[in-house]
Design an enzyme around this catalytic site. Structure first.
Site, PDB file in Angstrom:
ATOM      1  N   CYS A  63       0.838  -1.197   0.000  1.00  0.00           N
ATOM      2  CA  CYS A  63       0.000   0.000   0.000  1.00  0.00           C
ATOM      3  C   CYS A  63       0.882   1.259   0.000  1.00  0.00           C
ATOM      4  CB  CYS A  63      -0.988  -0.039   1.166  1.00  0.00           C
ATOM      5  SG  CYS A  63      -2.322   1.180   1.032  1.00  0.00           S
ATOM      6  N   HIS A 122      -3.850  -4.920  -0.198  1.00  0.00           N
ATOM      7  CA  HIS A 122      -3.444  -5.483   1.087  1.00  0.00           C
ATOM      8  C   HIS A 122      -3.550  -7.004   1.023  1.00  0.00           C
ATOM      9  CE1 HIS A 122      -3.207  -1.759   3.477  1.00  0.00           C
ATOM     10  NE2 HIS A 122      -4.170  -1.336   2.672  1.00  0.00           N
ATOM     11  N   GLU A 150      -2.608  -9.106   3.126  1.00  0.00           N
ATOM     12  CA  GLU A 150      -2.945  -9.635   4.450  1.00  0.00           C
ATOM     13  C   GLU A 150      -4.439  -9.558   4.746  1.00  0.00           C
ATOM     14  OE1 GLU A 150      -2.553  -5.254   5.205  1.00  0.00           O
ATOM     15  OE2 GLU A 150      -1.647  -6.732   3.860  1.00  0.00           O
TER      16      GLU A 150
END
EC number: 4.3.2.10
Length: 206
Positions: free
Chosen positions: A86, A184, A186
């Site tokens: 990001c 992202h 994750e």
């Protein structure tokens, strides 16, 4: 998904500079069986097998934090695989229109703001396409990833994945041992975890 091999002696480091989505990254890595070291120590960062450079927030204030700790000089010289996430990816670019910020200059592209023709920020799931790197091994074309951002990197020589939001833009970049993803991983379910696993599987250049 194939098993993640053991990391080298230096392990996996997440750069801690006060501007990161760190806990969610640590949880995602823990699900993969990997404990990451959170640090701003230059020696630990340089000795790491892999480095994650996270970021959530505003570009100019994040860059000020990097400069205050001297990490702005360290990060561009790293030799092992580095993954910017990001804002971390955006700070690896030449510059950002956000706060008129000079970046770290790893990726030869300037980050610009979306036009008012689209809703800003882009929040939610979007597809990644034109996948060109081992970072996307076992990840399907048009897979959905989770994004939150108002600024973007245009398509350029370093683009290894693109997405469309009003225009086509770079959702992932690579130059040598440096990788960056606008999304992202994750927070992007199984496909995002596969990307993190692929990063951990990259051959270290230390």
């Amino acid at each position: 998904m194939e098993n993640t091999p053991p990391l080298g002696v230096g392990g996996l480091v997440i750069i801690n500079y006060g501007a990161g989505n760190i806990q969610s990254i640590k949880f995602a890595l823990k699900r993969l069986g990997v404990e990451a070291i959170l640090t701003d120590n230059e020696t630990e960062i340089r000795n790491a097998d892999k480095v994650i450079f996270p970021g959530v927030g505003e570009a100019s204030s994040a860059m000020q934090k990097l400069k205050a700790s001297g990490l702005d000089k360290v990060i561009p010289t790293l030799k092992q695989p580095v993954l910017g996430i990001c804002l971390g990816m955006q700070l690896l670019c030449n510059s950002s229109e956000e706060g008129n910020t000079k970046g770290l200059g790893v990726f030869d592209v300037d980050v610009i703001r979306y036009s008012n023709e689209v809703k800003v920020p882009q929040i939610g799931w979007n597809q990644i396409q034109n996948l060109k790197s081992g970072l996307f091994k076992n990840v399907s074309e048009n897979e959905f990833m989770y994004l939150v951002h108002s600024y973007y990197a245009p398509l350029c020589e370093g683009t290894i994945a693109s997405s469309e939001y009003g225009i086509q833009y770079s959702s992932a970049l690579q130059k040598g041992n440096f990788y960056g993803v606008q999304f992202h991983p994750e927070k992007s379910s199984t496909a995002g975890e596969q990307i993190l696993k692929n990063f951990l599987n990259l051959k270290s250049k230390i």
